[in-house]
Design a protein around this motif. Structure first.
Motif, short mmCIF file in Angstrom:
data_model
loop_
_atom_site.label_atom_id
_atom_site.label_comp_id
_atom_site.label_asym_id
_atom_site.label_seq_id
_atom_site.Cartn_x
_atom_site.Cartn_y
_atom_site.Cartn_z
N ASN A 55 -11.70 1.98 2.72
CA ASN A 55 -11.78 1.97 1.49
C ASN A 55 -10.77 1.55 0.75
O ASN A 55 -10.98 0.81 -0.49
CB ASN A 55 -12.16 3.71 1.24
CG ASN A 55 -12.46 3.74 -0.15
OD1 ASN A 55 -13.71 3.35 -0.80
ND2 ASN A 55 -11.82 4.20 -1.14
N THR A 56 -9.56 1.84 0.93
CA THR A 56 -8.29 1.31 0.39
C THR A 56 -8.17 0.04 0.26
O THR A 56 -7.84 -0.74 -0.51
CB THR A 56 -7.02 2.09 0.91
OG1 THR A 56 -7.05 3.37 0.82
CG2 THR A 56 -5.79 1.51 0.19
N GLY A 104 -5.61 -3.05 -1.96
CA GLY A 104 -6.01 -3.69 -0.71
C GLY A 104 -6.54 -5.27 -0.60
O GLY A 104 -6.13 -5.49 0.49
N ALA A 141 -0.76 4.21 -1.70
CA ALA A 141 -2.12 4.52 -1.38
C ALA A 141 -2.06 5.60 -0.18
O ALA A 141 -1.09 5.75 0.37
CB ALA A 141 -2.79 3.46 -0.69
N LEU A 198 0.87 -1.04 -0.06
CA LEU A 198 -0.08 -0.05 -0.01
C LEU A 198 0.72 1.31 -0.10
O LEU A 198 0.32 2.15 0.49
CB LEU A 198 -1.13 -0.22 1.11
CG LEU A 198 -1.96 -1.25 1.35
CD1 LEU A 198 -2.88 -1.16 2.68
CD2 LEU A 198 -2.76 -1.19 -0.01
N THR A 230 -9.81 -1.69 -3.53
CA THR A 230 -8.91 -1.34 -4.45
C THR A 230 -8.06 -2.69 -4.69
O THR A 230 -7.90 -3.87 -3.68
CB THR A 230 -7.85 -0.16 -4.03
OG1 THR A 230 -7.09 -0.78 -2.80
CG2 THR A 230 -8.61 1.17 -3.78
N PHE A 267 -4.32 7.57 2.83
CA PHE A 267 -5.42 7.38 3.55
C PHE A 267 -5.29 8.36 4.89
O PHE A 267 -4.33 8.16 5.50
CB PHE A 267 -5.99 5.91 3.96
CG PHE A 267 -4.78 5.14 4.41
CD1 PHE A 267 -4.29 5.17 5.40
CD2 PHE A 267 -4.23 4.36 3.29
CE1 PHE A 267 -3.11 4.17 5.60
CE2 PHE A 267 -3.28 3.43 3.36
CZ PHE A 267 -2.66 3.43 4.74
#
Length: 275
Positions: free
Chosen positions: A164-165, A172, A154, A151, A169, A156
């Motif tokens: 959500n990630t 994820g 990503a 990640l 995704t 967040f």
């Protein structure tokens, strides 16, 4: 030249008594069922005292999550919550002692149970706590590693963004797949070395290595049944975390009492063990 007379031969050093390995039994599905019934009966016999240990564990879990939010370690919330049940066997030491005394027909109060728990620091239980916490630390560390690797791109800034990630995704999904595999392996290892080790250490004067080896032998003797017991524990504990950890007030005591009775069925009494 004079020679010195030889003195008396030193006495032979006494050989320390060797501890025999506990003898294990084959565990059946009926043993699991009977142990659950006995564990539930123990809970009903002393619901307030049993629930206290579950409440203490639940409050600790809630404070753990709150601390992570306060520190801004959003990514650690899920692994901490998932890995939190790993330390449950050590937290249930008081429940094992309650079941032991109920089974023996002994009267007891808060002072007797808390005194026994406090005295465990002088025995081998502390080493088992170290093993348990070490596995929990390895779990948290490997999650941090996979967050950095998988990640890394990503972004967040809050818990909703992290969820959500992770769940929506491709990165994820890969993170969940790897984390689930590693987590399942660590949980299996810890379950195998602790499933009867904690109550064995409480019940007998033995070392933690012997306790872990005995626990491994119990799992090896009945792998399918013990795997089913591990699944019951995992699902029950995870479901108990959903309502703000409050489910642990009931499930942790019942599982703790049940573990004591399962230990009684899995390991032969010391008096009847083969030399």
């Amino acid at each position: 030249m004079t020679s010195k007379a030889a003195g008396p031969a030193p006495p032979d050093r006494p050989t320390p008594p060797q501890r025999t390995m506990p003898v294990v039994n084959t565990v059946t599905a009926a043993d699991i069922t009977d142990s659950l019934k006995a564990g539930f009966s123990d809970f009903l016999a002393r619901p307030i005292m049993s629930g206290f240990f579950g409440l203490f564990y639940a409050v600790f879990g809630f404070l753990l999550v709150w601390s992570l939010v306060w520190l801004g370690k959003i990514w650690m919330i899920i692994p901490a919550v998932v890995g939190f049940p790993l330390v449950a066997p050590f937290a249930a030491a008081g429940l094992y002692e309650m079941s032991r005394r109920l089974q023996a027909g002994e009267d007891f109060g808060w002072s007797e149970i808390l005194t026994v728990m406090a005295n465990q620091r002088k025995r081998e239980m502390g080493w088992m706590a170290f093993v348990t916490l070490f596995v929990f630390w390895v779990w948290i560390y490997q999650v941090r590693l996979w967050v950095a690797i998988i990640l890394q791109n990503a972004s967040f800034s809050d818990f909703d963004g992290f969820l959500n990630t992770v769940f929506f995704t491709p990165q994820g999904w890969a993170f969940l797949a790897v984390g689930t595999c590693v987590g399942a392996f660590l949980s299996a290892v810890l379950f195998s070395v602790t499933v009867v080790a904690m109550p064995l250490l409480l019940d007998r004067d033995t070392d933690f290595v012997t306790a872990m080896l005995t626990s491994l032998r119990v799992v090896a003797e009945s792998p399918v049944v013990m795997l089913g017991w591990a699944a019951i524990i995992s699902v029950t504990m995870l479901l108990s975390l959903v309502p703000a950890f409050l489910g642990l007030v009931f499930t942790l005591p019942i599982l703790g009492h049940t573990t004591w009775h399962l230990y009684q069925r899995a390991v032969q009494p010391e008096a009847t063990a083969d030399p």
